[in-house]
Design an enzyme around this catalytic site. Structure first.
Site, mmCIF file in Angstrom:
data_model
loop_
_atom_site.group_PDB
_atom_site.id
_atom_site.type_symbol
_atom_site.label_atom_id
_atom_site.label_comp_id
_atom_site.label_asym_id
_atom_site.label_seq_id
_atom_site.Cartn_x
_atom_site.Cartn_y
_atom_site.Cartn_z
ATOM 1 N N GLY A 253 0.837 -1.201 0.000
ATOM 2 C CA GLY A 253 0.000 0.000 0.000
ATOM 3 C C GLY A 253 0.869 1.247 0.000
ATOM 4 O O GLY A 253 0.687 2.166 -0.810
ATOM 5 N N HIS A 254 1.855 1.267 0.900
ATOM 6 C CA HIS A 254 2.787 2.402 0.928
ATOM 7 C C HIS A 254 3.564 2.493 -0.393
ATOM 8 O O HIS A 254 3.808 3.579 -0.919
ATOM 9 C CB HIS A 254 3.809 2.230 2.047
ATOM 10 C CG HIS A 254 3.231 2.185 3.434
ATOM 11 N ND1 HIS A 254 3.205 1.042 4.190
ATOM 12 C CD2 HIS A 254 2.671 3.146 4.208
ATOM 13 C CE1 HIS A 254 2.655 1.302 5.372
ATOM 14 N NE2 HIS A 254 2.322 2.569 5.409
ATOM 15 N N LYS B 267 -7.126 4.490 1.448
ATOM 16 C CA LYS B 267 -7.397 3.558 2.554
ATOM 17 C C LYS B 267 -7.833 4.330 3.805
ATOM 18 O O LYS B 267 -8.719 3.914 4.531
ATOM 19 C CB LYS B 267 -6.128 2.739 2.815
ATOM 20 C CG LYS B 267 -5.937 2.208 4.209
ATOM 21 C CD LYS B 267 -6.716 0.946 4.406
ATOM 22 C CE LYS B 267 -6.488 0.234 5.727
ATOM 23 N NZ LYS B 267 -6.142 1.009 6.863
#
Ligand code: AMP
Length: 284
Positions: free
Chosen positions: A38-39, A151
């Site tokens: 995600g990062h 998110k």
């Protein structure tokens, strides 16, 4: 190649002053570490769009409302630096908490309105902590563009409000949520889930996506939400803090024909998970 690590503000400032003088577009990716795909999606976007990329890694104590959450937050700096290697970022900024919050530090940035709902109600002080550190990180990195994940949808709306209200010279770039093949949104806190909980956790996004599809087809919203809550409960989540359909930007009541967001916070296996999905509301 391991990313060059900077730990002090003067070091960072010297570098960013030089980059600015060269006319480089500086991209910042603020994180609390324990990096995952995600990062890395944010880092990839920054790398594609900016001349210089700074990833920041700081577990910000001011945004934790529960001391045990702060104490248990995963810290994996060496692995994080290694993960970032292939991206060829220009700096990994890992500030010293004492430099960020010296004893005489007395300023809090507080965003009204959008901060006061949902997460804001359940995590008092959380968004003040977020807004304060994000303001500092944007100033410290001299970012032209800063990358945030969908998110944390409400956080993204808070940061947008903050940048607009304080006239900060930075573009906020939203990046889509990265999920596992089963649909679970990646999160550093997922590391604290047992193997059994990890198998059950994807029921959370599955319930969200199913409810969103029903609502988009014109289904009754309260029924769709209560069925989703039932499904989340049946998967073994111990409590749902909120499960709400809101206007995507203001997070107030949704408006027909406008982009909305279905947002949830729920506990599984002693871990608090949040997620959200887009919903296009049918016209009235
Ligand atoms: P954190 O380290 O949890 O503070 O997250 C740092 C940034 O990464 C925030 O902008 C998050 O919204 C973003 N982020 C975290 N998880 C995801 C994910 N699964 N997909 C996209 N962005 C994410």
């Amino acid at each position: 190649m391991i990313a060059p690590i900077l730990r002090s503000l003067p070091e960072l400032r010297a570098l960013t002053r030089q980059w600015q003088a060269e006319g480089a577009v500086i991209g910042a990716v603020p994180t609390m570490g324990a990096l995952h795909e995600g990062h890395l999606g944010l880092v990839r976007a920054a790398r594609d769009e900016c001349d210089r990329v700074i990833v920041t890694l700081f577990v910000n104590p001011r945004q934790f409302d529960r001391p045990e959450d702060l104490a248990n937050y995963p810290r994996t700096e060496a692995a994080d630096a290694e993960l970032l290697g292939p991206f060829g970022i220009d700096a990994l900024f890992v500030p010293d908490p004492d430099e960020i919050y010296p004893p005489d530090h007395a300023t809090t940035v507080s965003v009204g309105g959008v901060s006061s709902l949902l997460e804001g109600l359940h995590r008092p002080g959380h968004f003040d902590g977020v807004a304060t550190i994000v303001t500092m990180l944007l100033n410290m990195t001299r970012a032209d563009r800063a990358y945030f994940g969908e998110k944390d949808w409400q956080q993204l709306m808070v940061v947008r409000r903050l940048v607009e209200d304080l006239k900060l010279p930075v573009t906020i770039v939203p990046c889509p949520s990265v999920r596992t093949a089963e649909g679970l949104a990646l999160s550093s806190r997922n590391r604290r889930l047992s193997a059994d909980a990890l198998r059950r956790a994807p029921e959370l996004p599955a319930a969200l996506f199913a409810a969103a599809a029903r609502i988009e087809r014109g289904g009754d919203v309260p029924t769709a939400l209560s069925d989703a809550a039932g499904r989340i409960g049946a998967a073994g989540f111990s409590s749902i803090e909120y499960l709400e359909l809101r206007d995507a930007t203001t997070l107030q009541a949704p408006r027909a024909g406008q982009p909305a967001r279905l947002l949830v916070a729920a506990w599984l296996d002693g871990v608090r998970l949040i997620d959200n999905v887009a919903v296009i509301l049918p016209p009235a």
